[in-house]
Design a protein around this motif. Structure first.
Motif, mmCIF file in Angstrom:
data_model
loop_
_atom_site.group_PDB
_atom_site.id
_atom_site.type_symbol
_atom_site.label_atom_id
_atom_site.label_comp_id
_atom_site.label_asym_id
_atom_site.label_seq_id
_atom_site.Cartn_x
_atom_site.Cartn_y
_atom_site.Cartn_z
ATOM 1 N N ALA A 1 0.841 -1.197 0.000
ATOM 2 C CA ALA A 1 0.000 0.000 0.000
ATOM 3 C C ALA A 1 0.871 1.240 0.000
ATOM 4 C CB ALA A 1 -0.920 0.016 1.222
ATOM 5 N N GLU A 2 0.537 2.181 -0.883
ATOM 6 C CA GLU A 2 1.162 3.497 -0.893
ATOM 7 C C GLU A 2 0.113 4.476 -0.361
ATOM 8 O OE1 GLU A 2 4.013 5.139 -1.711
ATOM 9 O OE2 GLU A 2 5.255 3.375 -2.092
ATOM 10 N N LEU A 3 0.266 4.866 0.897
ATOM 11 C CA LEU A 3 -0.716 5.707 1.574
ATOM 12 C C LEU A 3 -0.203 7.134 1.707
ATOM 13 C CD1 LEU A 3 -1.802 3.317 4.483
ATOM 14 C CD2 LEU A 3 -2.594 3.381 2.107
ATOM 15 N N TYR A 4 -1.122 8.081 1.648
ATOM 16 C CA TYR A 4 -0.774 9.502 1.757
ATOM 17 C C TYR A 4 -0.571 9.824 3.240
ATOM 18 C CZ TYR A 4 -0.855 14.348 0.033
ATOM 19 O OH TYR A 4 -0.526 15.632 -0.310
ATOM 20 N N VAL A 5 0.690 9.855 3.663
ATOM 21 C CA VAL A 5 1.047 10.051 5.070
ATOM 22 C C VAL A 5 1.968 11.275 5.179
ATOM 23 C CG1 VAL A 5 2.150 9.016 7.104
ATOM 24 C CG2 VAL A 5 0.819 7.581 5.544
ATOM 25 N N PRO A 6 1.399 12.488 5.275
ATOM 26 C CA PRO A 6 2.235 13.683 5.378
ATOM 27 C C PRO A 6 2.794 13.900 6.778
ATOM 28 C CG PRO A 6 -0.064 14.305 5.402
ATOM 29 C CD PRO A 6 -0.030 12.826 5.203
ATOM 30 N N PHE A 7 2.132 13.319 7.773
ATOM 31 C CA PHE A 7 2.596 13.334 9.159
ATOM 32 C C PHE A 7 2.559 11.888 9.630
ATOM 33 C CE2 PHE A 7 0.261 17.245 8.226
ATOM 34 C CZ PHE A 7 1.310 18.157 8.325
ATOM 35 N N SER A 8 3.636 11.441 10.249
ATOM 36 C CA SER A 8 3.864 10.013 10.427
ATOM 37 C C SER A 8 2.716 9.282 11.114
ATOM 38 C CB SER A 8 5.162 9.789 11.191
ATOM 39 O OG SER A 8 5.125 10.429 12.462
ATOM 40 N N TRP A 9 2.015 9.947 12.023
ATOM 41 C CA TRP A 9 0.934 9.293 12.738
ATOM 42 C C TRP A 9 -0.211 8.870 11.827
ATOM 43 C CZ3 TRP A 9 0.408 7.334 17.484
ATOM 44 C CH2 TRP A 9 1.396 7.646 18.426
ATOM 45 N N TYR A 10 -0.268 9.433 10.614
ATOM 46 C CA TYR A 10 -1.372 9.064 9.729
ATOM 47 C C TYR A 10 -1.224 7.653 9.165
ATOM 48 C CZ TYR A 10 -4.285 13.140 9.946
ATOM 49 O OH TYR A 10 -5.169 14.094 10.398
ATOM 50 N N GLU A 11 -0.064 7.021 9.303
ATOM 51 C CA GLU A 11 -0.007 5.620 8.866
ATOM 52 C C GLU A 11 -0.946 4.743 9.701
ATOM 53 O OE1 GLU A 11 3.638 3.385 7.727
ATOM 54 O OE2 GLU A 11 3.084 2.037 9.368
ATOM 55 N N LEU B 1 2.791 -6.540 5.133
ATOM 56 C CA LEU B 1 1.986 -5.490 4.500
ATOM 57 C C LEU B 1 2.847 -4.228 4.367
ATOM 58 C CD1 LEU B 1 -0.754 -4.467 3.399
ATOM 59 C CD2 LEU B 1 -1.294 -3.730 5.730
ATOM 60 N N PRO B 2 3.767 -4.205 3.416
ATOM 61 C CA PRO B 2 4.631 -3.024 3.261
ATOM 62 C C PRO B 2 3.810 -1.775 2.937
ATOM 63 C CG PRO B 2 5.510 -4.906 2.055
ATOM 64 C CD PRO B 2 4.123 -5.275 2.477
ATOM 65 N N VAL B 3 4.063 -0.717 3.696
ATOM 66 C CA VAL B 3 3.394 0.566 3.479
ATOM 67 C C VAL B 3 4.447 1.606 3.110
ATOM 68 C CG1 VAL B 3 2.065 2.426 4.553
ATOM 69 C CG2 VAL B 3 1.485 0.042 5.040
ATOM 70 N N ASN B 4 4.253 2.243 1.989
ATOM 71 C CA ASN B 4 5.144 3.292 1.488
ATOM 72 C C ASN B 4 6.600 2.832 1.323
ATOM 73 O OD1 ASN B 4 3.028 5.114 1.314
ATOM 74 N ND2 ASN B 4 3.320 5.855 3.393
ATOM 75 N N PRO B 5 6.810 1.772 0.546
ATOM 76 C CA PRO B 5 8.195 1.351 0.267
ATOM 77 C C PRO B 5 8.993 2.406 -0.486
ATOM 78 C CG PRO B 5 6.630 0.119 -1.082
ATOM 79 C CD PRO B 5 5.826 0.840 -0.056
ATOM 80 N N SER B 6 8.311 3.353 -1.134
ATOM 81 C CA SER B 6 8.991 4.427 -1.868
ATOM 82 C C SER B 6 9.552 5.504 -0.956
ATOM 83 C CB SER B 6 8.014 5.086 -2.846
ATOM 84 O OG SER B 6 6.997 5.784 -2.135
ATOM 85 N N GLY B 7 9.169 5.484 0.309
ATOM 86 C CA GLY B 7 9.501 6.576 1.225
ATOM 87 C C GLY B 7 8.322 7.488 1.491
ATOM 88 N N GLY B 8 7.311 7.413 0.632
ATOM 89 C CA GLY B 8 6.056 8.113 0.858
ATOM 90 C C GLY B 8 6.137 9.630 0.866
ATOM 91 N N VAL B 9 5.044 10.242 1.288
ATOM 92 C CA VAL B 9 4.949 11.693 1.362
ATOM 93 C C VAL B 9 5.907 12.246 2.416
ATOM 94 C CG1 VAL B 9 3.370 13.632 1.747
ATOM 95 C CG2 VAL B 9 2.550 11.589 0.588
ATOM 96 N N LEU B 10 6.260 11.430 3.408
ATOM 97 C CA LEU B 10 7.217 11.872 4.422
ATOM 98 C C LEU B 10 8.595 12.148 3.835
ATOM 99 C CD1 LEU B 10 6.432 9.639 7.536
ATOM 100 C CD2 LEU B 10 6.169 12.121 7.342
ATOM 101 N N SER B 11 8.845 11.636 2.616
ATOM 102 C CA SER B 11 10.158 11.819 2.001
ATOM 103 C C SER B 11 10.122 12.658 0.730
ATOM 104 C CB SER B 11 10.781 10.451 1.690
ATOM 105 O OG SER B 11 10.900 9.679 2.872
ATOM 106 N N SER B 12 8.952 12.865 0.157
ATOM 107 C CA SER B 12 8.787 13.701 -1.048
ATOM 108 C C SER B 12 7.375 14.268 -1.031
ATOM 109 C CB SER B 12 8.977 12.887 -2.334
ATOM 110 O OG SER B 12 10.207 12.205 -2.359
ATOM 111 N N ASN B 13 7.238 15.591 -1.148
ATOM 112 C CA ASN B 13 5.888 16.158 -1.089
ATOM 113 C C ASN B 13 5.690 17.355 -2.015
ATOM 114 O OD1 ASN B 13 3.213 16.436 -0.189
ATOM 115 N ND2 ASN B 13 3.816 17.962 1.336
ATOM 116 N N PRO B 14 5.738 17.130 -3.338
ATOM 117 C CA PRO B 14 5.243 18.157 -4.255
ATOM 118 C C PRO B 14 3.721 18.054 -4.253
ATOM 119 C CG PRO B 14 6.063 16.272 -5.481
ATOM 120 C CD PRO B 14 6.258 15.951 -4.038
#
Length: 388
Positions: free
Chosen positions: A280-290, A320-333
């Motif tokens: 799952a690639e989830l929109y997590v701009p603040f870590s607690w949102y995972e 259940l890998p979540v945000n293997p790309s690093g997610g919004v916590l690592s890139s946020n355009p």
């Protein structure tokens, strides 16, 4: 008449960074689009229509930028649509493009989303007074921090959970060459010692401000058959929204998010997301949102999301890998962040996620949210054709 199956056959991202001063807005979006075309081995003339999305125009101070970006995206003389659903816009843009193919309006559609935050001030852009709306004088973090605190009170989650998510995602980002933040040598202790910005959200538990763009090429069954690489098939997609404020609104687990996920799962034939979805690639701009989204999307029971995170199940080597790309916590355009989630999900089921590939991923969820946790867009993609 049945819908046309929709496939993702080309994906392109820019290198996300704090400031892409080497390119203009037009250069930024063309970089992503050109990479998507190269991935699909198509030319500009093979695209029938363009769907573009971004967050509020105040974020760059360029009103209706799609008008002058048409030339850079090969859209002159072609249908071009602009989508805007706040932070979820990247996902919504992909869904609008997918619907155009599914309805057989167009055969091949370029979907693109972007943001160039270095030419703006997002804090100011989010603080404009809106009649009858709650002010955002502390930016997005100040708005969402009380909701995180409410989640902690409701579930009894220990304070360290947010740091675990940030530590995981920042390490995952080291495997993603497009990620903005590459914090080599980062430790859990460093995350936990970072300054408190909006209690309980620390500096290292929040997203960066990034310049970047993401593009995808969506096509029909015939286009997928001609594609040089395995496609990702869209098994389900949906959007939902609710007001920013209303009596009884659950800011911790918004009803619109639950409804959106339920619709996607119904379309895809998913009855147990925890067991049937591989990544799952989830929109997590603040870590607690995972952990909050794990519950909202049905991966965990109410009050149990933080336990799933704490157990390590959402790590790259978890079940259940979540945000293997690093997610919004690592890139946020911001305008592109939702589409990046959708694109990264597609990369996983295509087997093309590189160093952050989840072995054997066959079904993946892409998720985006925006506004005051009120706009939601999601899709589920698979390595095989969806069931008819």
């Amino acid at each position: 008449m049945s819908k046309e199956p929709v496939a993702v056959i080309g994906i392109g991202q820019t290198k996300h960074a704090a400031a892409r001063q080497d390119v203009s807005l037009a250069g930024l979006v063309r970089e992503a689009a050109a990479r998507a075309l190269a991935d699909a081995e198509l030319a500009w003339q093979d695209v029938d229509a363009v769907v573009i999305g971004k967050a509020p125009d105040f974020f760059e101070g360029v009103m209706m930028p799609e008008l002058y970006l048409a030339d850079a995206l090969g859209a002159v003389g072609k249908p071009m649509l602009r989508v805007h659903t706040a932070g979820s816009v990247g996902g919504s843009t992909a869904l609008v493009a997918a619907d155009l193919v599914a309805a057989r309006v167009h055969r091949t559609v370029l979907a693109l989303a972007f943001e160039k935050q270095s030419e703006s001030n997002a804090m100011w852009g989010l603080s404009l007074p809106v009649p009858f709306q709650q002010p955002l004088l502390a930016g997005a973090g100040g708005f969402f921090a009380p909701h995180v605190r409410a989640y902690m009170r409701r579930t009894g989650a220990p304070a360290a959970v947010g740091s675990l998510v940030a530590y995981k995602d920042r390490r995952n980002a080291l495997k993603n060459p497009y990620a903005h933040l590459h914090e080599h040598g980062i430790t859990l202790e460093q995350v936990q010692a970072s300054p408190m910005l909006w209690d309980p959200v620390r500096y290292s538990e929040t997203c960066p401000s990034s310049d970047g763009a993401c593009a995808m090429l969506l096509t029909d069954r015939a286009g997928a058959a001609r594609a040089p690489r395995p496609p990702a098939w869209v098994h389900g997609g949906a959007m939902r929204s609710e007001p920013t404020l209303f009596a009884g609104k659950d800011f911790v687990s918004p009803q619109a998010g639950k409804d959106c996920a339920a619709d996607v799962y119904r379309q895809a034939g998913i009855t147990d997301p925890r067991r049937e979805i591989d990544v799952a690639e989830l929109y997590v701009p603040f870590s607690w949102y995972e952990p909050m989204w794990l519950e909202n999307l049905g991966f965990a029971a109410a009050g149990e999301g933080w336990k799933l995170t704490e157990s390590g199940a959402t790590g790259l080597d978890g079940d259940l890998p979540v945000n293997p790309s690093g997610g919004v916590l690592s890139s946020n355009p911001i305008g592109a962040s939702g589409m990046i989630r959708f694109a990264e999900a597609a990369l996983q089921v295509r087997g093309q996620a590189g160093a952050h590939q989840v072995p054997g991923a066959r079904r993946a969820l892409g998720h985006a949210y925006g506004g005051g946790a009120q706009f939601f867009s999601m899709w589920l993609v698979g390595s095989g054709l969806p069931a008819s």
